[in-house]
Write an enzyme that holds these catalytic residues in place. Structure first.
Site, PDB file in Angstrom:
ATOM      1  N   CYS A 334       1.755  -0.821  28.300  1.00  0.00           N
ATOM      2  CA  CYS A 334       1.742   0.635  28.196  1.00  0.00           C
ATOM      3  C   CYS A 334       1.440   1.058  26.750  1.00  0.00           C
ATOM      4  CB  CYS A 334       3.050   1.223  28.716  1.00  0.00           C
ATOM      5  SG  CYS A 334       2.946   2.981  29.123  1.00  0.00           S
ATOM      6  N   HIS A 429       3.935  -1.679  34.215  1.00  0.00           N
ATOM      7  CA  HIS A 429       5.344  -2.015  34.003  1.00  0.00           C
ATOM      8  C   HIS A 429       5.799  -2.906  35.156  1.00  0.00           C
ATOM      9  CE1 HIS A 429       6.156   0.518  30.562  1.00  0.00           C
ATOM     10  NE2 HIS A 429       5.534   1.525  31.159  1.00  0.00           N
TER      11      HIS A 429
END
Length: 493
Positions: A334, A429
């Site tokens: 991310c 994630h």
């Protein structure tokens, strides 16, 4: 609707884990049970099936309850972005950025109807609600605007169980002090006390329990021994007490350094690494601690720009580049992925529009940040043909500056991330929760270091979580007075 609420004498006393245990106990006993936390402040998120964002703890508790998580289980999520400002997630979607004063003085009362709507929807679907409080219910400077503790107990007519962490020391003082700071109506709701994280001989505690019950008039419903079960933590407080998988060893065959950003988020992405054989994980926040790792991981953060500036100011950015020149492997997740690129353009506000930051330049991407966060669950196939699942938050987009090998191709045809032999970047994630990928990745490092590959059956992350929930259920059921819990639930109707 039956309801019971777990409140604590402080943060990190074990409220989330005890709620998780109760959800699994009640589910195993045949109840339709759901978790609820009206307001959660956490940087570990969970994405529901419809793309809503809630606190990680409520997602885990829903799994323990054997149901799908919904945004009604955590209607308000606060994600700190720094400088006393948080992003407010309402019913799973970004709502606004607010400072603490504006939130408490202007927003809290306005949002209560939305919280009640969530409660009513859950009430219509489930038999029992397990509510989790936040911090302590006795913060006298905050009580008038506290919607996460006693306000919710009143709303649901729930019996309150007060949990204290004996590892901290001063357990009796913390319990008595908390009760003294509650008003009469609030104190009357506290129907039981749990002493958590106990180590040692319970017989040495018995006289203290007798005194506590006599002094407060409230029954101690359990003394729960410390239990190192692999349940995901809610927030970064757990990082300070995080234990290595094999703490007696000083060195591991493979050394992984995780950059501990000031606003690190979704650090539960790293949990599976603690279970990988011969892999040691260190959280690093200073140049002297980085040393000479085999792998450097840049995890997610709630404020990419501020934390990248911090990375430069600490000297870690330059050292990461030097480690890269030595051939060390890198993984960015991310925000960490964005930092591995060539540059980040910040278009989140009019004041910052077009502000450009040169980043590590280890991957051929440029990132554009905008003030519109989207969350989604992801399913796809990685560069090696392995199935991958997880979730992502998109605060802007990253665009390749030259042809690349994507890390994942999603089922709907989108490309995510970049894969090279040395550097991986992804928005996914939960990347390491995909155990076959994790095993293959570290086996390649083992072979390169002249070590034997780890072979054998790889259990899915789902199977591991289910095993953890069942172990936790048995442990808590053994030490918690469930007969009294059921009496309290029956009385709440």
């Amino acid at each position: 609707m039956k309801a019971i609420m777990i409140q604590g004498t402080a943060s990190d006393v074990g409220k989330s884990v005890l709620c998780t245990a109760l959800c699994r106990i009640l589910a195993n006993d045949g109840y339709r049970v759901a978790p609820f936390k009206s307001q959660n402040m956490a940087l570990n998120s969970y994405v529901t099936q419809d793309g809503g964002e809630i606190g990680r703890a409520q997602g885990v508790q829903a799994e323990a309850a054997k149901i799908h998580a919904t945004t009604d289980m955590n209607p308000i999520l606060l994600k700190p972005t720094g400088n006393m400002v948080s992003e407010v997630i309402l019913h799973g979607k970004p709502f606004a950025h607010m400072d603490a004063v504006s939130y408490r003085e202007n927003f809290v009362e306005q949002v209560m109807p939305e919280v009640r709507k969530s409660l009513r929807r859950l009430e219509a679907q489930y038999d029992v609600l397990v509510l989790e409080g936040a911090g302590s219910p006795a913060e006298i400077n905050l009580k008038s605007r506290d919607i996460a503790n006693m306000r919710m107990a009143h709303e649901t007519d729930a019996a309150v169980i007060l949990v204290a962490d004996i590892e901290r020391g001063g357990v009796f003082a913390s319990i008595v002090g908390t009760l003294m700071l509650l008003d009469d109506e609030e104190r009357a709701r506290v129907k039981g006390i749990v002493i958590n994280k106990f180590r040692g001989m319970k017989e040495l505690l018995d006289s203290g329990i007798d005194w506590l019950e006599d002094y407060t008039g409230i029954q101690v419903l359990g003394v729960i021994p410390y239990f190192d079960v692999q349940i995901e933590a809610e927030d970064s407080m757990a990082l300070s007490s995080l234990r290595l998988k094999r703490p007696q060893r000083q060195e591991f065959d493979i050394d992984v350094a995780v950059i501990r950003f000031p606003l690190i988020s979704n650090f539960t992405d790293l949990d599976p690494l603690f279970e990988e054989p011969d892999v040691g994980v260190r959280f690093v926040s200073s140049l002297k601690d980085l040393k000479n790792p085999d792998v450097i991981i840049l995890p997610g953060t709630k404020n990419t720009i501020e934390d990248y500036v911090w990375l430069q100011e600490t000297g870690l950015a330059q050292e990461i580049l030097q480690q890269s020149q030595k051939g060390k492997k890198m993984i960015g997740i991310c925000s960490g992925y964005q930092m591995l690129g060539e540059s980040i353009v910040d278009n989140r506000t009019v004041e910052n529009e077009g502000a450009t930051y040169s980043t590590l330049d280890l991957l051929p991407i440029k990132t554009m940040l905008v003030d519109e966060n989207q969350s989604t669950q992801i399913k796809g196939t990685n560069y090696a043909g392995q199935k991958m699942t997880g979730f992502a938050f998109y605060l802007g987009c990253s665009t390749p500056t030259q042809p690349i090998q994507s890390f994942i191709c999603t089922e709907d045809g989108r490309q995510d991330g970049v894969y090279t032999e040395q550097v991986i970047g992804t928005y996914l994630h939960g990347v390491f929760q995909n155990r076959p990928f994790t095993r293959k990745y570290f086996n390649q490092i083992r072979v390169a270091k002249g070590l034997a590959e780890v072979t054998g059956e790889i259990h899915s992350d789902y199977d591991r979580r289910e095993q953890a929930y069942e172990m936790l259920e048995r442990h808590v059921r053994k030490y918690l007075n469930m007969n009294k819990i059921y009496e309290l639930l029956d009385a709440s109707m």
